[in-house]
Design a protein around this motif. Structure first.
Motif, mmCIF file in Angstrom:
data_model
loop_
_atom_site.group_PDB
_atom_site.id
_atom_site.type_symbol
_atom_site.label_atom_id
_atom_site.label_comp_id
_atom_site.label_asym_id
_atom_site.label_seq_id
_atom_site.Cartn_x
_atom_site.Cartn_y
_atom_site.Cartn_z
ATOM 1 N N THR A 317 0.724 -1.188 -0.020
ATOM 2 C CA THR A 317 -0.108 -0.378 0.701
ATOM 3 C C THR A 317 0.594 1.512 -0.118
ATOM 4 O OG1 THR A 317 0.105 -0.632 2.308
ATOM 5 C CG2 THR A 317 -1.911 -1.297 1.562
ATOM 6 N N GLY A 318 1.874 1.233 0.439
ATOM 7 C CA GLY A 318 3.016 2.579 1.042
ATOM 8 C C GLY A 318 2.761 3.170 1.912
ATOM 9 N N GLU A 319 1.487 2.345 2.351
ATOM 10 C CA GLU A 319 1.186 3.603 4.061
ATOM 11 C C GLU A 319 1.902 2.353 5.079
ATOM 12 O OE1 GLU A 319 -1.847 3.283 7.956
ATOM 13 O OE2 GLU A 319 -1.948 1.851 5.472
ATOM 14 N N SER A 320 3.053 4.039 5.742
ATOM 15 C CA SER A 320 4.037 3.498 6.708
ATOM 16 C C SER A 320 3.230 2.170 7.611
ATOM 17 C CB SER A 320 4.143 4.302 7.606
ATOM 18 O OG SER A 320 4.673 4.622 8.861
ATOM 19 N N ALA A 321 4.463 0.890 7.426
ATOM 20 C CA ALA A 321 3.814 -0.202 8.794
ATOM 21 C C ALA A 321 3.137 0.337 10.499
ATOM 22 C CB ALA A 321 4.673 -1.146 8.965
ATOM 23 N N PHE A 322 3.934 1.141 10.596
ATOM 24 C CA PHE A 322 3.783 1.920 12.364
ATOM 25 C C PHE A 322 3.002 2.218 12.382
ATOM 26 C CE2 PHE A 322 4.548 4.811 15.708
ATOM 27 C CZ PHE A 322 5.281 3.823 16.528
ATOM 28 N N THR A 323 2.517 3.233 11.425
ATOM 29 C CA THR A 323 1.046 4.160 11.411
ATOM 30 C C THR A 323 0.214 3.274 11.272
ATOM 31 O OG1 THR A 323 2.354 6.544 10.328
ATOM 32 C CG2 THR A 323 -0.410 5.698 10.107
ATOM 33 N N HIS A 324 0.028 2.046 10.262
ATOM 34 C CA HIS A 324 -1.274 1.198 10.706
ATOM 35 C C HIS A 324 -0.636 0.526 11.637
ATOM 36 C CE1 HIS A 324 -3.696 -1.940 8.427
ATOM 37 N NE2 HIS A 324 -2.414 -3.363 8.665
ATOM 38 N N VAL A 325 -0.278 0.038 12.416
ATOM 39 C CA VAL A 325 0.173 -0.891 13.567
ATOM 40 C C VAL A 325 -0.575 0.326 14.880
ATOM 41 C CG1 VAL A 325 1.374 -1.871 15.498
ATOM 42 C CG2 VAL A 325 1.782 -2.259 12.538
ATOM 43 N N PHE A 326 -0.676 1.550 14.619
ATOM 44 C CA PHE A 326 -0.386 1.964 16.686
ATOM 45 C C PHE A 326 -0.964 2.628 15.641
ATOM 46 C CE2 PHE A 326 3.841 0.565 16.833
ATOM 47 C CZ PHE A 326 3.997 -0.572 18.280
ATOM 48 N N ARG A 441 21.146 12.866 11.117
ATOM 49 C CA ARG A 441 20.339 11.871 11.214
ATOM 50 C C ARG A 441 18.862 12.634 11.285
ATOM 51 N NH1 ARG A 441 21.575 7.264 15.775
ATOM 52 N NH2 ARG A 441 20.918 9.271 16.892
ATOM 53 N N ILE A 442 18.870 13.535 10.349
ATOM 54 C CA ILE A 442 17.030 14.241 9.852
ATOM 55 C C ILE A 442 17.095 14.255 8.502
ATOM 56 C CG2 ILE A 442 15.580 15.848 9.994
ATOM 57 C CD1 ILE A 442 16.831 15.163 13.005
ATOM 58 N N LEU A 443 17.371 13.720 7.347
ATOM 59 C CA LEU A 443 17.275 14.044 5.966
ATOM 60 C C LEU A 443 16.176 11.994 5.314
ATOM 61 C CD1 LEU A 443 19.772 15.680 4.052
ATOM 62 C CD2 LEU A 443 17.053 16.694 5.323
ATOM 63 N N HIS A 444 17.282 11.608 6.609
ATOM 64 C CA HIS A 444 16.467 9.915 6.209
ATOM 65 C C HIS A 444 15.165 10.372 6.672
ATOM 66 C CE1 HIS A 444 17.451 7.830 9.812
ATOM 67 N NE2 HIS A 444 17.138 8.807 10.187
ATOM 68 N N ASP A 445 14.622 10.268 7.618
ATOM 69 C CA ASP A 445 13.275 11.141 7.964
ATOM 70 C C ASP A 445 12.117 10.756 7.231
ATOM 71 O OD1 ASP A 445 13.657 9.415 10.331
ATOM 72 O OD2 ASP A 445 14.097 11.549 11.171
ATOM 73 N N TRP A 446 12.429 11.805 6.051
ATOM 74 C CA TRP A 446 11.248 12.351 4.652
ATOM 75 C C TRP A 446 12.006 12.274 3.513
ATOM 76 C CZ3 TRP A 446 8.127 14.218 7.927
ATOM 77 C CH2 TRP A 446 8.227 14.317 9.192
ATOM 78 N N ASP A 447 10.788 12.294 2.630
ATOM 79 C CA ASP A 447 10.917 11.882 1.398
ATOM 80 C C ASP A 447 12.001 13.633 0.423
ATOM 81 O OD1 ASP A 447 9.035 14.160 0.981
ATOM 82 O OD2 ASP A 447 7.382 12.458 1.020
ATOM 83 N N VAL A 496 7.189 7.375 8.219
ATOM 84 C CA VAL A 496 6.274 7.598 7.287
ATOM 85 C C VAL A 496 7.085 8.053 5.518
ATOM 86 C CG1 VAL A 496 4.172 9.157 6.195
ATOM 87 C CG2 VAL A 496 4.420 9.093 9.005
ATOM 88 N N HIS A 497 7.489 8.933 5.397
ATOM 89 C CA HIS A 497 8.475 8.922 4.353
ATOM 90 C C HIS A 497 10.144 9.004 4.101
ATOM 91 C CE1 HIS A 497 4.618 11.803 3.502
ATOM 92 N NE2 HIS A 497 4.696 12.224 5.316
#
Length: 535
Positions: A317-326, A441-447, A496-497
């Motif tokens: 789906t492309g949705e974050s697994a963390f968001t889906h679970v929590f 370790r910030i830019l790897h959090d985002w698209d 998420v991204h």
């Protein structure tokens, strides 16, 4: 030196005629050290090995024809014998089961060296990959296990790759094949089971490896349970029995014993009868040691373990697994759940022990302002300010991390040199006037789209020429590297991204948003300092 007659006379093509003649001369005239250099240049193992033969594959109507020709070269040939290993390899390569391959060995000159020919009998054109059967052969001069292991590891460390082997019971030797500049055969006296196992692995090695990969979740959860129970802390002062550990953790002794035994097999604990001790690996599960990874084990085997269970959902789906679970994006979840936030922050702090060496990798000014954008609990800023007493700092991050950041920077003895600015780097201005800006370790959090907003806000605050220091784990562009690729999947699941990037991708991202990537400097665990400048 005479030549090998004509190809027509001995059923050999002209190219094979020349190859055999050249090989005979090489065997006759080449010292062991020079022969080793032909396989692996610069290897200093000649005192342990002896060059004994050179082998190559030729095609001819019959092996007897080739035997007659070898005599003219001063080679004393022996009777041809059937080949099994080379025949089977050629059969797979050519897709034929009716091959006749003979081995013709012959003494070269008056010494102990030989020529070894694999003769593919019949009317064949040039065999695809025939050069793969050529090799230079050496025998080990010692039968001492320690010396043999040292020779073997030296060859592997120098870049040779295992390429098959086995035990020849007829000659009582273990034969190991390697691939380097040329293929190499190493003959070792006797049956060396441990060395052969090291070289070719078990017959069922592929299945073992796959089971090891598939049971990774078991390792993750076993480590997490040991971390949750605080087992390593109970062993801090010395060995403990299962009963003592079970009593100290409120566990069922037999079940705890089985988990400890599994972790001992993984090298986490030492075991002697029913007595358990910490190994250097297990020490990292203590809560009171520098660089403790106890909370990291709890996080990876807890919240992130649960979210990884929804990896398929993310892929589909492309949705974050963390968001889906929590039910919430990670940073929103942590803002609303203080206990989870504290565990996450503690785990991230335990994974940042390498940050203390970052200041030495930077060209820091003697004075000025360091702006740590999304600086979290302040560890990196603390290390930088400790390293250069003339610097001051600003920690810019969301309000919920300020309390822990003040405590950390107070512990470093530099809180009085730090300003604390609450804000959101997507919506609020980044503090201006910095002599250096940090993004750890910030830019790897985002698209890319959201990274562009972050970088644009930093660029708006930075004067031209101001350095921007980025700490990330870049993906190598020329080969596969486990940690960056694993963390790339991790960022996909638990953000998420998020994603890891190659240096080329970081260069393009920076260039599109007002910065030039100047250089990359390596850090432990495949991390790197990326130094950019505002343009």
């Amino acid at each position: 030196m005479s030549t090998l007659g004509t190809g027509a006379r001995f059923g050999l093509g002209e190219q094979d005629v020349r190859r055999i003649a050249d090989t005979v001369e090489f065997v006759r005239a080449t010292p062991t050290g020079d022969a080793l250099d032909a396989v692996l240049p610069g290897t200093d193992l000649a005192r342990h090995l002896d060059f004994v033969h050179s082998a190559l594959l030729v095609t001819a109507p019959s092996a007897d024809d080739v035997v007659a020709g070898l005599v003219e070269l001063g080679v004393t040939p022996r009777e041809p014998t059937p080949s099994v290993v080379v025949r089977d390899r050629l059969a797979r390569r050519l897709g034929r089961a009716d091959l006749d391959v003979r081995i013709v060995r012959g003494e070269v000159g008056t010494g102990s060296r030989e020529l070894e020919l694999f003769v593919l009998c019949g009317d064949f054109p040039a065999v695809p990959g025939g050069e793969d059967e050529s090799h230079l052969a050496f025998r080990a001069l010692s039968d001492d296990d320690v010396v043999l292991r040292g020779v073997y590891e030296s060859l592997v460390d120098a870049g040779l790759v295992a390429d098959g082997g086995g035990y020849n019971k007829h000659e009582d030797v273990t034969v190991l094949y390697f691939r380097g500049e040329r293929r190499m055969e190493l003959t070792v006296p006797g049956q060396r089971e441990s060395l052969l196992l090291r070289h070719v692995g078990r017959p069922d090695q592929a299945k073992r490896d796959m089971l090891h990969l598939m049971s990774g979740a078991w390792r993750t959860r076993s480590l997490a349970v040991a971390a949750e129970l605080g087992v390593a802390d109970l062993m801090a002062d010395g060995a403990r029995t299962t009963a003592e550990l079970a009593a100290g953790t409120g566990s069922v002794p037999d079940n705890l014993h089985r988990v400890l035994r599994y972790l001992a097999a993984l090298g986490v604990f030492g075991v002697d009868g029913d007595s358990w001790t910490l190994t250097p690996l297990g020490e990292l599960l203590r809560s009171d040691v520098d660089g403790s990874q106890r909370d990291l084990a709890r996080l990876y085997g807890g919240m992130f373990y649960r979210s990884f269970g929804a990896l398929e959902h993310t892929v589909r789906t492309g949705e974050s697994a963390f968001t889906h679970v929590f039910g919430a994006d990670p940073f929103d979840h942590f803002a609303a759940n203080p206990a989870d936030a504290r565990l996450f922050e503690s785990a991230m702090a335990s994974a940042t022990a390498f940050l203390k060496i970052v200041p030495a990798a930077l060209d820091l000014p003697a004075e000025g302002l360091v702006v740590d954008v999304a600086g979290g609990d302040g560890h990196l800023l603390g290390f930088v300010l400790q390293a250069v007493p003339g610097l001051h700092g600003v920690l810019f991050d969301r309000p919920h991390v300020m309390e822990s950041a003040r405590a950390v920077l107070t512990g470093y003895g530099c809180a009085e040199r730090v300003g604390f600015a609450s804000g959101d780097f997507f919506a609020d201005p980044v503090p201006s006037g910095g002599a250096v800006y940090l993004l750890s370790r910030i830019l790897h959090d985002w698209d890319d789209e959201r990274c562009a907003v972050i970088l644009a806000n930093v660029r708006a605050a930075a004067e031209p020429g101001t350095p921007l220091v980025i700490i990330e784990r870049p993906i190598p562009e020329s080969h596969l590297e486990m940690l960056p690729l694993a963390w790339d999947v991790h960022m996909m699941v638990n953000n998420v991204h998020g994603r890891e990037r190659t240096l080329g991708e970081y260069r393009e991202l920076l260039c599109a948003n007002g910065f030039e990537l100047v250089e990359s400097r390596p850090l432990p665990l495949d991390m790197a300092v990326l130094v950019a400048r505002a343009i």
